[in-house]
Design a protein around this motif. Structure first.
Motif, PDB file in Angstrom:
ATOM      1  N   LEU A  59      16.592  10.472 -30.243  1.00 25.62           N
ATOM      2  CA  LEU A  59      16.003   9.927 -31.460  1.00 25.62           C
ATOM      3  C   LEU A  59      16.519   8.498 -31.582  1.00 25.62           C
ATOM      4  CD1 LEU A  59      16.656  13.004 -33.769  1.00 25.62           C
ATOM      5  CD2 LEU A  59      14.513  12.407 -32.595  1.00 25.62           C
ATOM      6  N   LEU A  60      15.617   7.530 -31.483  1.00 28.51           N
ATOM      7  CA  LEU A  60      15.997   6.128 -31.339  1.00 28.51           C
ATOM      8  C   LEU A  60      15.476   5.274 -32.477  1.00 28.51           C
ATOM      9  CD1 LEU A  60      17.133   3.822 -29.477  1.00 28.51           C
ATOM     10  CD2 LEU A  60      14.859   3.791 -28.387  1.00 28.51           C
ATOM     11  N   ASP A  61      16.373   4.634 -33.193  1.00 31.41           N
ATOM     12  CA  ASP A  61      15.994   3.675 -34.226  1.00 31.41           C
ATOM     13  C   ASP A  61      15.604   2.363 -33.548  1.00 31.41           C
ATOM     14  OD1 ASP A  61      15.656   2.557 -36.767  1.00 31.41           O
ATOM     15  OD2 ASP A  61      17.765   2.036 -36.979  1.00 31.41           O
ATOM     16  N   LEU A  62      14.719   1.595 -34.152  1.00 27.39           N
ATOM     17  CA  LEU A  62      14.334   0.305 -33.578  1.00 27.39           C
ATOM     18  C   LEU A  62      15.292  -0.807 -33.962  1.00 27.39           C
ATOM     19  CD1 LEU A  62      10.451   0.054 -33.936  1.00 27.39           C
ATOM     20  CD2 LEU A  62      11.803   0.587 -31.912  1.00 27.39           C
ATOM     21  N   LEU A  64      18.533  -1.965 -34.289  1.00 23.23           N
ATOM     22  CA  LEU A  64      19.918  -1.698 -33.897  1.00 23.23           C
ATOM     23  C   LEU A  64      20.650  -3.008 -33.658  1.00 23.23           C
ATOM     24  CD1 LEU A  64      19.231   1.046 -31.209  1.00 23.23           C
ATOM     25  CD2 LEU A  64      20.239   1.423 -33.466  1.00 23.23           C
ATOM     26  N   PRO A  65      21.965  -3.021 -33.874  1.00 23.04           N
ATOM     27  CA  PRO A  65      22.746  -4.198 -33.489  1.00 23.04           C
ATOM     28  C   PRO A  65      22.901  -4.268 -31.967  1.00 23.04           C
ATOM     29  CG  PRO A  65      24.135  -2.574 -34.626  1.00 23.04           C
ATOM     30  CD  PRO A  65      22.750  -2.022 -34.581  1.00 23.04           C
ATOM     31  N   LYS A  66      23.136  -5.457 -31.475  1.00 19.30           N
ATOM     32  CA  LYS A  66      23.426  -5.794 -30.069  1.00 19.30           C
ATOM     33  C   LYS A  66      22.182  -5.760 -29.186  1.00 19.30           C
ATOM     34  CE  LYS A  66      28.235  -4.576 -30.547  1.00 19.30           C
ATOM     35  NZ  LYS A  66      29.348  -3.785 -30.075  1.00 19.30           N
ATOM     36  N   LEU A  67      21.501  -4.652 -29.073  1.00 20.56           N
ATOM     37  CA  LEU A  67      20.190  -4.551 -28.419  1.00 20.56           C
ATOM     38  C   LEU A  67      19.307  -3.756 -29.360  1.00 20.56           C
ATOM     39  CD1 LEU A  67      21.012  -3.417 -24.739  1.00 20.56           C
ATOM     40  CD2 LEU A  67      20.311  -5.697 -25.472  1.00 20.56           C
ATOM     41  N   ASN A  68      18.064  -4.182 -29.556  1.00 25.55           N
ATOM     42  CA  ASN A  68      17.193  -3.390 -30.424  1.00 25.55           C
ATOM     43  C   ASN A  68      16.635  -2.185 -29.668  1.00 25.55           C
ATOM     44  OD1 ASN A  68      14.670  -4.023 -29.115  1.00 25.55           O
ATOM     45  ND2 ASN A  68      14.622  -5.973 -30.203  1.00 25.55           N
ATOM     46  N   GLY A  69      15.947  -1.314 -30.380  1.00 27.77           N
ATOM     47  CA  GLY A  69      15.455  -0.079 -29.780  1.00 27.77           C
ATOM     48  C   GLY A  69      14.504  -0.296 -28.619  1.00 27.77           C
ATOM     49  N   ILE A  70      13.654  -1.319 -28.693  1.00 31.14           N
ATOM     50  CA  ILE A  70      12.733  -1.609 -27.594  1.00 31.14           C
ATOM     51  C   ILE A  70      13.507  -2.033 -26.356  1.00 31.14           C
ATOM     52  CG2 ILE A  70      10.833  -3.095 -26.825  1.00 31.14           C
ATOM     53  CD1 ILE A  70      10.072  -0.995 -29.003  1.00 31.14           C
ATOM     54  N   GLU A  71      14.523  -2.848 -26.525  1.00 34.84           N
ATOM     55  CA  GLU A  71      15.347  -3.278 -25.388  1.00 34.84           C
ATOM     56  C   GLU A  71      16.082  -2.083 -24.775  1.00 34.84           C
ATOM     57  OE1 GLU A  71      16.522  -7.805 -26.688  1.00 34.84           O
ATOM     58  OE2 GLU A  71      17.425  -6.145 -27.811  1.00 34.84           O
ATOM     59  N   VAL A  72      16.597  -1.203 -25.618  1.00 32.56           N
ATOM     60  CA  VAL A  72      17.276   0.004 -25.128  1.00 32.56           C
ATOM     61  C   VAL A  72      16.305   0.857 -24.318  1.00 32.56           C
ATOM     62  CG1 VAL A  72      18.332   2.191 -25.842  1.00 32.56           C
ATOM     63  CG2 VAL A  72      18.994   0.052 -26.977  1.00 32.56           C
ATOM     64  N   LEU A  73      15.146   1.095 -24.872  1.00 34.28           N
ATOM     65  CA  LEU A  73      14.137   1.918 -24.201  1.00 34.28           C
ATOM     66  C   LEU A  73      13.709   1.299 -22.875  1.00 34.28           C
ATOM     67  CD1 LEU A  73      12.490   4.480 -24.444  1.00 34.28           C
ATOM     68  CD2 LEU A  73      10.892   3.249 -25.904  1.00 34.28           C
ATOM     69  N   THR A  74      13.561  -0.004 -22.840  1.00 34.17           N
ATOM     70  CA  THR A  74      13.199  -0.699 -21.597  1.00 34.17           C
ATOM     71  C   THR A  74      14.271  -0.493 -20.530  1.00 34.17           C
ATOM     72  OG1 THR A  74      11.913  -2.323 -22.847  1.00 34.17           O
ATOM     73  CG2 THR A  74      12.601  -2.949 -20.624  1.00 34.17           C
ATOM     74  N   HIS A  75      15.540  -0.574 -20.910  1.00 34.82           N
ATOM     75  CA  HIS A  75      16.641  -0.316 -19.964  1.00 34.82           C
ATOM     76  C   HIS A  75      16.566   1.099 -19.424  1.00 34.82           C
ATOM     77  CE1 HIS A  75      19.324  -3.832 -19.991  1.00 34.82           C
ATOM     78  NE2 HIS A  75      18.954  -3.997 -21.256  1.00 34.82           N
ATOM     79  N   TRP A  76      16.393   2.072 -20.319  1.00 26.31           N
ATOM     80  CA  TRP A  76      16.362   3.472 -19.902  1.00 26.31           C
ATOM     81  C   TRP A  76      15.189   3.751 -18.985  1.00 26.31           C
ATOM     82  CZ3 TRP A  76      17.217   5.783 -25.421  1.00 26.31           C
ATOM     83  CH2 TRP A  76      18.583   5.741 -25.741  1.00 26.31           C
ATOM     84  N   GLU A  95       4.510  -0.792 -38.834  1.00 26.97           N
ATOM     85  CA  GLU A  95       3.755  -1.935 -38.314  1.00 26.97           C
ATOM     86  C   GLU A  95       3.137  -1.585 -36.963  1.00 26.97           C
ATOM     87  OE1 GLU A  95       3.217  -4.939 -39.826  1.00 26.97           O
ATOM     88  OE2 GLU A  95       4.207  -4.045 -41.582  1.00 26.97           O
ATOM     89  N   GLU A  96       1.863  -1.906 -36.823  1.00 30.34           N
ATOM     90  CA  GLU A  96       1.137  -1.624 -35.580  1.00 30.34           C
ATOM     91  C   GLU A  96       1.829  -2.255 -34.363  1.00 30.34           C
ATOM     92  OE1 GLU A  96      -1.519   0.253 -33.269  1.00 30.34           O
ATOM     93  OE2 GLU A  96      -1.472   0.438 -35.437  1.00 30.34           O
ATOM     94  N   ALA A  97       2.356  -3.468 -34.528  1.00 31.25           N
ATOM     95  CA  ALA A  97       3.028  -4.150 -33.419  1.00 31.25           C
ATOM     96  C   ALA A  97       4.256  -3.365 -32.948  1.00 31.25           C
ATOM     97  CB  ALA A  97       3.431  -5.569 -33.829  1.00 31.25           C
ATOM     98  N   ASP A  98       5.010  -2.779 -33.882  1.00 34.25           N
ATOM     99  CA  ASP A  98       6.188  -1.987 -33.509  1.00 34.25           C
ATOM    100  C   ASP A  98       5.778  -0.718 -32.767  1.00 34.25           C
ATOM    101  OD1 ASP A  98       7.991  -3.807 -34.585  1.00 34.25           O
ATOM    102  OD2 ASP A  98       8.041  -2.805 -36.540  1.00 34.25           O
ATOM    103  N   LEU A  99       4.740  -0.050 -33.260  1.00 34.70           N
ATOM    104  CA  LEU A  99       4.250   1.150 -32.579  1.00 34.70           C
ATOM    105  C   LEU A  99       3.803   0.811 -31.161  1.00 34.70           C
ATOM    106  CD1 LEU A  99       3.610   2.006 -35.787  1.00 34.70           C
ATOM    107  CD2 LEU A  99       2.293   3.722 -34.606  1.00 34.70           C
ATOM    108  N   GLU A 100       3.013  -0.244 -31.035  1.00 39.26           N
ATOM    109  CA  GLU A 100       2.502  -0.641 -29.725  1.00 39.26           C
ATOM    110  C   GLU A 100       3.639  -0.981 -28.765  1.00 39.26           C
ATOM    111  OE1 GLU A 100      -0.161  -4.260 -28.010  1.00 39.26           O
ATOM    112  OE2 GLU A 100      -0.916  -3.257 -29.812  1.00 39.26           O
ATOM    113  N   GLN A 101       4.605  -1.765 -29.238  1.00 37.94           N
ATOM    114  CA  GLN A 101       5.764  -2.114 -28.394  1.00 37.94           C
ATOM    115  C   GLN A 101       6.521  -0.872 -27.956  1.00 37.94           C
ATOM    116  OE1 GLN A 101       8.001  -5.017 -30.808  1.00 37.94           O
ATOM    117  NE2 GLN A 101       7.902  -6.302 -28.968  1.00 37.94           N
ATOM    118  N   ALA A 102       6.735   0.055 -28.879  1.00 37.87           N
ATOM    119  CA  ALA A 102       7.498   1.264 -28.558  1.00 37.87           C
ATOM    120  C   ALA A 102       6.794   2.079 -27.480  1.00 37.87           C
ATOM    121  CB  ALA A 102       7.717   2.103 -29.816  1.00 37.87           C
ATOM    122  N   TYR A 103       5.502   2.294 -27.648  1.00 43.24           N
ATOM    123  CA  TYR A 103       4.769   3.076 -26.650  1.00 43.24           C
ATOM    124  C   TYR A 103       4.677   2.341 -25.315  1.00 43.24           C
ATOM    125  CZ  TYR A 103       3.583   6.788 -29.876  1.00 43.24           C
ATOM    126  OH  TYR A 103       3.651   7.856 -30.741  1.00 43.24           O
TER     127      TYR A 103
END
Length: 142
Positions: A59-62, A64-76, A95-103
């Motif tokens: 369960l990942l929040d977007l 986040l300090p240091k790296l945001n959730g999208i950056e974390v997900l990209t690493h994983w 926000e549609e942009a956040d949903l799109e980035q996450a997916y």
């Protein structure tokens, strides 16, 4: 004896972490929760695990300090050992942009955090119930 399923919660908000613990108690599957509170800790935690010890759900929040959730997900998702770990983004943003980035980054789901206590617990319980009891993982766990 059934192995207790592992849920990794990545969230810097202490209240949301406690609500998530309450929600996990509502799931019928025995599980345990590990929490990390920033993006770098999240990347390091998963990448350090043995493949047999990976969580059944993240369960990942977007925000986040240091790296945001999208950056974390990209690493994983760049790590072949982690590509099948289910990640559901939990965010206050609709926000549609956040949903799109996450997916695009490889999220398996996106859930907007309800603001009311009861709805938050119920929503997380439903998410966990689905991923921990109904979902069939892409790879067999040892």
């Amino acid at each position: 004896m059934e192995r207790r399923k592992l849920v990794l919660l990545v969230d810097d908000n202490a209240d949301d972490r406690e609500l998530a613990r309450a929600a996990l108690q509502e799931t019928p599957s025995p599980c345990r929760m590990v929490t990390v509170t920033d993006g770098i800790e999240a990347v390091d935690y998963l990448q350090a695990l043995d493949p047999a010890s990976l969580p059944e759900l993240v369960l990942l929040d977007l925000n986040l300090p240091k790296l945001n959730g999208i950056e974390v997900l990209t690493h994983w998702r760049a790590d072949p050992a982690l590509r099948f770990v289910p990640v559901v983004v939990l965010s206050t943003s609709s926000e549609e942009a956040d949903l799109e980035q996450a997916y695009k980054a490889g999220a398996n789901g996106y859930v907007v955090k309800p603001l009311q206590f009861d709805r938050f617990v119920d929503t997380l319980a439903q998410v966990c119930r689905y991923w921990l009891t109904l979902n069939q993982p892409a790879v067999e766990r040892t």
